[in-house]
Design a protein around this motif. Structure first.
Motif, short mmCIF file in Angstrom:
data_model
loop_
_atom_site.label_atom_id
_atom_site.label_comp_id
_atom_site.label_asym_id
_atom_site.label_seq_id
_atom_site.Cartn_x
_atom_site.Cartn_y
_atom_site.Cartn_z
N GLN A 183 -8.18 -7.47 1.31
CA GLN A 183 -7.85 -7.67 -0.10
C GLN A 183 -6.44 -8.23 -0.28
N HIS A 196 0.87 -1.18 0.00
CA HIS A 196 0.00 0.00 0.00
C HIS A 196 0.90 1.22 0.00
N VAL A 231 -7.96 -2.93 2.87
CA VAL A 231 -6.72 -3.29 2.17
C VAL A 231 -6.16 -4.59 2.74
N ARG A 248 4.52 -0.37 -11.57
CA ARG A 248 3.65 -1.43 -12.09
C ARG A 248 4.07 -1.84 -13.50
N GLU A 271 -1.20 -7.01 -9.93
CA GLU A 271 -2.54 -6.47 -9.71
C GLU A 271 -2.37 -5.05 -9.20
N TYR A 272 -3.23 -4.16 -9.66
CA TYR A 272 -3.09 -2.74 -9.34
C TYR A 272 -4.46 -2.17 -9.01
N THR A 273 -4.58 -1.54 -7.85
CA THR A 273 -5.85 -0.95 -7.43
C THR A 273 -5.64 0.50 -7.03
N GLU A 274 -6.37 1.40 -7.71
CA GLU A 274 -6.41 2.80 -7.31
C GLU A 274 -7.62 3.02 -6.42
N MET A 275 -7.41 3.75 -5.35
CA MET A 275 -8.49 4.06 -4.40
C MET A 275 -8.85 5.54 -4.55
N TRP A 320 -1.83 -1.16 -3.92
CA TRP A 320 -2.97 -0.32 -3.57
C TRP A 320 -2.43 1.08 -3.40
N ALA A 372 0.96 -7.02 -5.83
CA ALA A 372 -0.30 -6.30 -5.79
C ALA A 372 -0.05 -4.93 -5.17
#
Length: 121
Positions: free
Chosen positions: A98, A25, A95, A66, A77-81, A49, A47
């Motif tokens: 996940q 994160h 988080v 990434r 894996e890529y997650t934008e919050m 975040w 991954a």
């Protein structure tokens, strides 16, 4: 998180036979350090975040991390919050869940082993 995420990015490459996967994160390493990813003897899954309003790690910088991993064949894996900043504690519950969902099924192909660097003293 943060500096720990930066360390985890590099350790996932340097010790790709010791860590099954990496979940971070709010972290990224400088582009001049992307060569660290070339040390990996195994394509460690990663991954990310990241908050869209993180005041320490700009989205372009995290996306460059990434993309550097993906271009070298690492699963990412890529997650934008949206609207989230650098405050891990405000999103830790989600988080962490996940991250655990990401990490739980991933296993090393053999027993963990670390890479000795330099001479023992």
């Amino acid at each position: 998180h943060s500096a720990g995420a930066c360390m985890a990015l590099e350790m996932g490459a340097f010790e790709s036979n010791y860590f099954a996967a990496v979940a971070i994160h709010a972290g990224a390493i400088p582009t001049e350090d992307f060569g660290a990813f070339d040390w990996a003897t195994r394509k460690t899954p990663y991954a990310f975040w990241i908050g869209t309003r993180d005041q320490f790690f700009a989205l372009d910088w995290v996306k460059a991390n990434r993309d550097a991993l993906k271009s070298r064949g690492f699963p990412v894996e890529y997650t934008e919050m949206p609207g989230h900043d650098h405050n891990y504690y405000s999103v830790a519950k989600d988080v962490n869940r996940q991250a655990w969902d990401f990490l739980k099924p991933l296993k090393l192909p053999s027993d963990p082993r670390y890479t000795p660097y330099g001479e023992a003293r």
